[in-house]
Motif scaffolding. Structure first.
Motif, PDB file in Angstrom:
ATOM      1  N   UNK A  16       0.855  -1.191   0.000  1.00  0.00           N
ATOM      2  CA  UNK A  16       0.000   0.000   0.000  1.00  0.00           C
ATOM      3  C   UNK A  16       0.888   1.237   0.000  1.00  0.00           C
ATOM      4  N   UNK A  17       0.553   2.229  -0.848  1.00  0.00           N
ATOM      5  CA  UNK A  17       1.324   3.487  -0.855  1.00  0.00           C
ATOM      6  C   UNK A  17       1.146   4.197   0.479  1.00  0.00           C
ATOM      7  N   UNK A  30      -1.391  -0.311  10.777  1.00  0.00           N
ATOM      8  CA  UNK A  30      -1.955   0.935  10.269  1.00  0.00           C
ATOM      9  C   UNK A  30      -1.035   1.494   9.190  1.00  0.00           C
ATOM     10  N   UNK A  31      -1.601   1.728   8.003  1.00  0.00           N
ATOM     11  CA  UNK A  31      -0.872   2.295   6.862  1.00  0.00           C
ATOM     12  C   UNK A  31      -1.375   3.727   6.650  1.00  0.00           C
ATOM     13  N   UNK A  32      -0.571   4.724   6.999  1.00  0.00           N
ATOM     14  CA  UNK A  32      -0.972   6.118   6.784  1.00  0.00           C
ATOM     15  C   UNK A  32      -0.783   6.487   5.321  1.00  0.00           C
ATOM     16  N   UNK A  57      -5.259   3.084   6.157  1.00  0.00           N
ATOM     17  CA  UNK A  57      -5.809   1.757   5.964  1.00  0.00           C
ATOM     18  C   UNK A  57      -5.418   0.939   7.189  1.00  0.00           C
ATOM     19  N   UNK A  58      -6.423   0.382   7.870  1.00  0.00           N
ATOM     20  CA  UNK A  58      -6.166  -0.426   9.060  1.00  0.00           C
ATOM     21  C   UNK A  58      -6.489  -1.872   8.718  1.00  0.00           C
ATOM     22  N   UNK A 114     -13.540  -7.580   4.662  1.00  0.00           N
ATOM     23  CA  UNK A 114     -13.809  -7.980   6.048  1.00  0.00           C
ATOM     24  C   UNK A 114     -12.640  -7.790   7.024  1.00  0.00           C
ATOM     25  N   UNK A 115     -11.425  -7.697   6.507  1.00  0.00           N
ATOM     26  CA  UNK A 115     -10.265  -7.527   7.382  1.00  0.00           C
ATOM     27  C   UNK A 115      -9.711  -6.101   7.360  1.00  0.00           C
ATOM     28  N   UNK A 116     -10.413  -5.185   6.677  1.00  0.00           N
ATOM     29  CA  UNK A 116      -9.844  -3.851   6.431  1.00  0.00           C
ATOM     30  C   UNK A 116     -10.840  -2.744   6.789  1.00  0.00           C
ATOM     31  N   UNK A 117     -10.323  -1.708   7.435  1.00  0.00           N
ATOM     32  CA  UNK A 117     -11.061  -0.464   7.659  1.00  0.00           C
ATOM     33  C   UNK A 117     -10.305   0.686   7.016  1.00  0.00           C
TER      34      UNK A 117
END
Length: 367
Positions: A16-17, A30-32, A57-58, A114-117
């Motif tokens: 993820x960027x 957590x991916x900011x 992205x969590x 289902x695994x991502x917010x």
């Protein structure tokens, strides 16, 4: 496909960027997002946040922690099948009910998998907001030794183990290490009183003293919503931990919200009602796994004594738990999730590939 392949154990290596280093906790990573991607998503998806709000992205994993250690099983099983999806599904359900009943919003903006917010950055209130409806666990151990005051609140004599308390008890503790607060030691997870919070509200990240009342109201109302819904399933909401924070909406208004997770088997004790009425405790939460570990190892003091932390880490590292142990935990988590949501829980065959595909194809976040 093996069971181990269905487990998302490593969740901090997705392409993820990002704008900052990935933050990986016990269960979630957590991916900011970059400022450009955050602004684009706010615009494209119509989120009710400030135009320049930082988004993340969590990604939840299937790892299981207990006694401050991560545990694994035989056959390369580095987590519990379905655990992450169960935790997210339960939290999503309660957050939706809170919103529908006019309590408060959460930090979640969208659920692409289902695994991502997709979440907005919140300024956290530095309090673990703990509410107890029954006397059990550490509170009972202290009570049995003669303690009658918890977080500044007096408790009557004559209570029995696992009994319902006269009223919902709020026993907050510090979130993280807070320096320079009179009477509050600078260590993580220290019990505090309401008087401590009132005298130092800014140090706990509250914007105004009135927000202390607001957080207590949201805690009690949220607890009651979950307790009432679980009662319909003949399940008992015993105790739980909530977390709160501040965000700013598109109109520039600051608001107090729920964050992290709520009412899950990881953050709460949930008991089976019929068993409790017969004088037995059947856990539909992680407490069952903790008890299993205490019974599994000959020297349970290693798990309970913080002075033996190095031995505890070695225990978790060097002992692959039997597959049936982790599958029993899976049955508990998936079972309570399906009862709460009323829907079949979908467990991904290849969660990592699915997450990458949806974030690339629908959100443009993977190069």
């Amino acid at each position: 496909m093996s069971l181990a392949d269905k487990v998302l154990a490593v969740n901090n290596d997705l392409p993820i960027r990002t704008a900052e280093p990935i933050h990986s906790g016990k269960v979630r990573s957590v991916y900011w997002l970059t400022p450009e991607d955050s602004a684009r998503l706010v615009r494209e998806r119509g989120y009710d946040v400030a135009a320049d709000a930082p988004l993340a992205i969590m990604v939840i994993s299937d790892r299981i922690s207990a006694f401050d250690c991560i545990w694994h099983g035989e056959g390369g099983m580095a987590g519990v099948p379905g655990k992450g999806a169960a935790l997210n599904a339960i939290s999503n359900h309660w957050f939706r009910l809170f919103r529908e009943q006019g309590l408060a919003d959460s930090h979640i903006l969208e659920i692409p998998h289902p695994l991502v917010w997709i979440v907005q950055k919140a300024r956290p209130v530095m309090i673990e907001a703990i509410a107890r409806q029954y006397i059990t666990g550490s509170m009972w151990r202290s009570y049995a030794k003669g303690e009658r005051e918890f977080c500044g609140i007096a408790i009557p004599d004559g209570l029995e183990r696992d009994q319902k308390l006269p009223e919902l008890l709020i026993t907050p503790s510090t979130k993280g290490i807070l320096e320079g607060i009179p009477g509050v030691p600078a260590v993580d997870d220290v019990n505090i009183t309401r008087a401590d919070i009132e005298a130092n509200y800014a140090a706990f990240n509250f914007s105004t003293p009135d927000d202390i009342d607001r957080y207590e109201t949201l805690l009690k109302e949220g607890f009651d919503v979950i307790s009432d819904e679980l009662a319909k399933l003949d399940q008992i909401f015993v105790d739980t931990k909530f977390e709160f924070g501040y965000v700013t909406d598109a109109a520039g208004e600051e608001k107090l919200i729920y964050m992290d997770e709520v009412g899950t088997p990881d953050s709460s004790r949930i008991w089976d009602g019929p068993a409790w009425r017969e004088g037995k405790i059947v856990e539909n939460s992680k407490e069952g796994f903790r008890q299993l570990l205490l019974n599994h190892f000959p020297d349970s003091d290693i798990l309970l004594n913080k002075d033996r932390m190095e031995e505890r880490k070695a225990l978790a590292r060097d002992n692959a738990l039997p597959t049936e142990v982790l599958m029993a935990v899976s049955d508990t988590y998936v079972g309570i999730a399906e009862r709460i949501t009323g829907e079949k829980l979908v467990i991904s065959d290849n969660p990592k590939a699915e997450i990458i595909a949806v974030l690339r194809d629908e959100f443009g976040l993977v190069d």
